[in-house]
Every structure is written in structure tokens, then in C-alpha cells.
Design an enzyme around this catalytic site. Structure first.
Site, short mmCIF file in Angstrom:
data_model
loop_
_atom_site.label_atom_id
_atom_site.label_comp_id
_atom_site.label_asym_id
_atom_site.label_seq_id
_atom_site.Cartn_x
_atom_site.Cartn_y
_atom_site.Cartn_z
N HIS A 524 -15.97 -29.87 18.07
CA HIS A 524 -16.18 -30.94 17.03
C HIS A 524 -15.22 -30.95 15.80
CE1 HIS A 524 -17.88 -34.72 15.95
NE2 HIS A 524 -19.11 -34.51 15.80
N ASP A 528 -14.32 -35.76 18.30
CA ASP A 528 -15.35 -36.58 18.07
C ASP A 528 -16.23 -37.14 19.10
OD1 ASP A 528 -14.96 -35.98 15.37
OD2 ASP A 528 -13.38 -37.51 15.09
#
Length: 552
Positions: A524, A528
Site C-alpha cells: 500500500h 492504492d
């Protein structure tokens, strides 16, 4: 006069030539031991080549941009203190492969009154860019054994691969320098071979002083790469000379990572690190009151060295305690490191595999007849994934501190369970350039090599993405751990028959379809939800759109 030939080193098992990208010296220049002479480039790595001796550059044999075969002399150095009038006393020294391949040092001297024994040092090879040491797991020879060229001498193991090391020369094993299970730094000699036709008696005392001096220089050159063991925590590439200077000047790996390099691909050069040391020493009064500045890469990296509180474990009388084997320890450390480095997120979709299942069932016999091997679902997963990685290059990437590295090649790793219960990940290189037949051949070959412990170092390096198949064990879904330094990994579940709603021109109906879960774990920090989700959905779309009438 005494001269020293600088040879083009072998930078990898499959590398037979390298390009000279830059000369740092000219004819007539006086050089010191460890001064960088030239920079070379291969399809595997760029590297600076230092001089193992002190002297004067007598001749440069190739120009910049020349493509030079491995083992060819590229420069000649006139050794310090030599007499140019004594033309008949020329010593030739060959330095072979100080970096990534089995190498040795052969020293020969010709003199009108003496014959010197010729020996060859077997050096611990570098089995990967980030590998700085290896464990000797088995010796196949003993002192006194006569060996032929390419005879296997020993077996070594790293956190990347196990490999058998052959002898590049014929001769007699005169000395074994490390025992089984010894952990040996890259570049260290592990054995000495007396060459065929050489005198094996008391050569140490009969060698002229000039040869001894050259041997000492060669030994110091081979030790340069061994000094790099202190910097194995860095993902960046540093030349042996830069690492040697850093070690001598007390420059930590964090400081080294913070230096802005001026070399090719922003590599840190000798000039860069010497300037850094000079500036650091000039500001030394401030050091006592402040800590050295760390790089963004270092500050953003997890504090893996901090002690982790583990829960106490009780052992009952009937319990059995078994120590992890070497590979299991490495896997465990790698998995813990990955969870500490990357904030993991996992997305899941369900894919209709009916067209693929029906196509494979009707085509597998014809495929076997045409290509001589079986086709599984795995190469089809590779094909769809490679296409999706081209569509979404942000997933085919790595993180280096606060920089994102977008990989040019699509190299997909394939997690393979070994008979020992461990795991290894061979890599299919440039998967996006291969058709289904090519992918099938590579997948079958790599799986066979992995299960028979025959993978080479090149086979497990350079991966940019990984696929793991939980469905092989009848598992329907899983949340895999990212294979660092990649930023995503795909897990494939078992294919099951399920009732599903099928849309038709005349209305919806219930039918039996072949369904499968795909799960994607991603980093992450740079991936995204939109990027990860769209990428995963694209793989599913490619699988569902598979042509049931596709030709084999």
C-alpha cells in the site's frame, strides 16, 4: 620489466563479454592499489574495476564502448619498482572473476634459472547481487585428489539457491581452506589447486620476490569483494572499491545509501565517497553534538533491528524439538521482513474459468502430441498476468526508499513447493514476450529444475511479480505475503463447479460454471486500491475472455 595484465572479469555464469563504458585512467598515469581503472557494463550489472596493484598505466588495449570477451586483457600496468631494461623477466598475472562466477588466481613466473609452481585459487562466487556470503554444504573432493576441468568440487547454499561449483582447471587439490558448514564471504578462496604440469614442492620458498609481491597484490584484490559483507542490508549496488573505502573510513550503510552518486544509474563512485568523507571530516566538531544525517531511504525503512518481544513457549515432556533447516530459517526471516517493510492489503475476486477448463479438456491430448509436454492452467495464468502487468506498470515495480523503480521487463516468479517442505521461486523472464507454448515450456522446465534442486542462480533472480497457486492443495483462497522487493503477489485458488446466474438474450438462468478465486496482496506504499483493484480485475477479464476455440 614486471607487468600486470588487467583482464576482463566474468560477471555471471551466462555472461561471456562486457562493454567498456568509461576509462578513468590514461596511458602514463600513476595508479595506486584499488584505484578504479574502468567501468564495464553487461546485461546483468554495471561495475567499476579497481586495480589490484600499484604502478603506471603502460597500455590501454581497448577503447570506450568496445565489447570485450571475458578473460581478454584490457590494460597493462608496469609494476612499481620494475626495471624496464630487463625485458626477459616479465611476470604475467591473470585475475579472473572476482565478482559473480567461480574464479581463481593463477600466478606464473618465467626466469632463466627457476621454474615456479602454478596454482589456482577457487574463490567463493557471488550468486546474486544481494548475496555476500554462502555456506559450504558438501565437499566432493579431498586434499591430494586429481581433478579434471569441470569436475564438481563443492556444493554451496545461499538464501537464494543451492549450487554445485565446478573446477575451471585441471590439477591436484593441494589445500581445502574451509570445512563443511563454514559460512564464507564472497570473494574468499575456499581451495587451492596445483595446476597440471606444475611443481608441487616447496614453491613458496623458490618463488622470486617479484612474484610474491604480485601474489600479495592479487590476494588483496580478491579480498575487496569480501569486505562487502558489512553492507548486505542495502538494496543498492556498490563496487568493491567503494565498499572497501566505506569500511576503512567507518561509513555506515545508512550513510552510504544517503550519498548522491554521480556514476551511471546514480551509482556512488570512488570520488563521491571520498568527497563525502572529506566533508564529513571537515564538519567533525559538530559530530559530537549531532548524529549523522540518515537518508530518506534509511528513515523510511523499518527498524528491523529492534528487539521484538516474543511470547514464552512452554515445552512438555512428550513434545519433540526439531531445529529449522537452513532454507526454512531463511524463508521465515524473509517473510517477517516483508511484513515489516510493506503494509499489506489483499483484494479478492471470483473468476469464471469455464471456457479455459473446457478448452484444456478438449486440447490437452493434441497439445501433448504436438509439443511433447502437458499443459496445465499455470501458463494460462502467466499469460493473463503478463498482459495485465503491461497494462498496469505501476504493479510491475519496486520501492527504493522514497523512489519508485518501474521495471522494464516483466519477469514473473512461480512459487514451487519442494519435496523437503520448503519453497523456492524460479522466474520466467520476459513473460510478456512469450506465447502460450513458450510459457508452458518454461513453467514445466522451471518446476522440474526446482523439485530436483537443479536451479541456477540466474533462474531465481530478477523477478518483478510472483504467482502462487493455493489451488494445488485444494485451497480456494489465500492472502499471500509479498516477495520483496516486489510490490504485489497473486494467489490462485482451486477451480470448483458452482451454480451461477447466467445472462442470456431470453433472460437469466441458473447453470453450472467452473469458478475460481484470485487474491492479490499488494504494497500500500505505492499501490492504492484503485490500481490494485483494476489490475486484479483486468487479470480476471483476460481469463474470462479466453477463446474456447483457440488453436494450440
Amino acid at each position: 620489466m614486471s607487468t600486470f595484465e588487467i583482464l576482463m572479469p566474468k560477471m555471471g555464469e551466462s555472461v561471456e563479454e562486457a562493454t567498456i563504458t568509461k576509462w578513468f585512467v590514461s596511458v602514463g598515469d600513476k595508479i595506486e592499489e584499488d584505484d578504479v581503472l574502468l567501468e564495464i557494463a553487461t546485461d546483468k550489472v554495471d561495475s567499476e574495476i579497481p586495480s589490484p596493484v600499484t604502478g603506471i598505466v603502460k597500455e590501454l588495449l581497448y577503447e570506450t564502448d568496445a565489447l570485450v570477451p571475458v578473460g581478454k586483457a584490457v590494460a597493462i600496468i608496469e609494476l612499481e619498482g620494475s626495471d624496464s631494461a630487463e625485458e626477459e623477466k616479465t611476470e604475467a598475472v591473470e585475475v579472473k572473476d572476482k565478482k559473480k562466477e567461480v574464479a581463481g588466481t593463477q600466478v606464473q613466473a618465467s626466469d632463466s634459472s627457476a621454474t615456479v609452481a602454478s596454482t589456482f585459487e577457487i574463490i567463493m562466487p557471488k550468486m546474486g547481487e544481494s548475496v555476500e556470503e554462502a555456506t559450504i554444504t558438501k565437499w566432493f573432493v579431498s586434499v591430494g585428489d586429481k581433478i579434471e576441468e569441470d569436475d564438481v568440487l563443492l556444493e554451496i547454499a545461499t538464501d537464494k539457491v543451492d549450487s554445485e561449483i565446478p573446477s575451471p582447471v585441471a590439477g591436484t587439490v593441494s589445500e581445502i581452506l574451509y570445512e563443511t558448514d563454514a559460512l564464507v564471504p564472497v570473494g574468499k578462496a575456499v581451495a587451492i589447486i596445483t595446476m597440471e604440469g606444475a611443481e608441487g614442492t616447496s614453491n613458496a620458498t623458490s618463488q622470486p620476490a617479484a612474484v610474491k609481491e604480485v601474489e600479495k597484490s592479487v590476494e588483496s584484490a580478491s579480498q575487496v569483494s569480501a569486505a562487502a559483507q558489512d553492507f548486505s542490508t542495502s538494496d543498492k549496488f556498490y563496487s568493491p572499491l567503494v565498499k572497501s573505502i566505506a569500511k576503512a573510513e567507518g561509513v555506515s550503510v545508512q550513510e552510504l545509501d544517503s550519498i548522491k552518486g554521480t556514476g551511471q544509474n546514480n551509482r556512488v563512485t570512488k570520488v563521491d565517497i571520498l568527497d563525502y568523507v572529506k566533508n564529513r571530516n571537515a564538519s567533525s566538531p559538530a559530530k559530537s553534538s549531532s548524529k549523522p544525517a540518515s537518508s530518506p531511504a534509511a528513515s523510511s525503512a523499518p527498524k528491523a533491528k529492534e528487539a521484538i518481544q516474543r511470547p514464552p513457549v512452554s515445552v512438555n515432556a512428550e513434545d519433540e524439538i526439531v531445529e529449522m533447516d537452513r532454507m526454512r530459517k531463511l524463508i521465515a526471516d524473509h517473510m517477517v521482513m516483508s511484513k515489516q517493510v510493506s503494509p499489506h492489503v489483499t483484494a479478492v475476486i471470483e473468476v469464471d474459468m469455464t471456457n479455459i477448463v473446457l478448452w484444456r479438456n478438449k486440447s490437452k491430448a493434441a497439445y501433448l502430441d504436438k509439443y511433447g509436454e502437458k499443459i496445465t492452467f499455470t501458463p494460462i495464468f502467466f499469460e493473463a498476468t503478463a498482459r495485465a502487468l503491461r497494462d498496469f506498470p505501476g504493479v510491475n515495480a519496486s520501492v527504493d526508499g522514497q523512489n519508485i523503480i518501474y521495471r522494464k521487463n516483466v519477469n514473473i516468479g512461480m512459487a514451487v513447493a519442494l519435496p523437503s517442505g520448503n519453497l523456492i521461486v524460479p522466474v520466467i523472464k520476459q513473460a510478456d514476450h512469450k506465447n502460450l507454448a513458450g510459457l508452458t515450456s518454461d513453467v514445466n522446465r522451471m518446476a522440474s529444475l526446482a523439485r530436483n534442486n537443479k536451479l541456477s542462480p540466474d533462474d531465481i533472480q530478477g523477478g518483478t511479480f510472483t504467482i502462487t497457486n493455493f489451488g494445488s492443495f485444494k485451497n480456494i483462497i489465500g492472502t499471500p505475503i509479498i516477495n520483496q522487493p516486489q510490490v504485489a503477489i497473486l494467489a490462485v485458488g482451486a477451480i470448483e463447479k458452482k451454480p451461477a446466474v447466467i445472462e442470456t438474450p431470453t433472460g437469466d438462468v441458473i447453470g453450472i460454471r467452473h469458478k475460481m478465486f484470485l487474491s492479490l496482496s499488494y504494497d500500500h506504499r505505492i499501490v492504492d486500491g484503485a490500481l490494485g483493484g483494476n489490475f486484479l480485475r483486468r487479470i480476471g477479464d483476460y481469463l474470462e475472455q479466453f477463446d474456447i476455440d483457440r488453436a494450440i
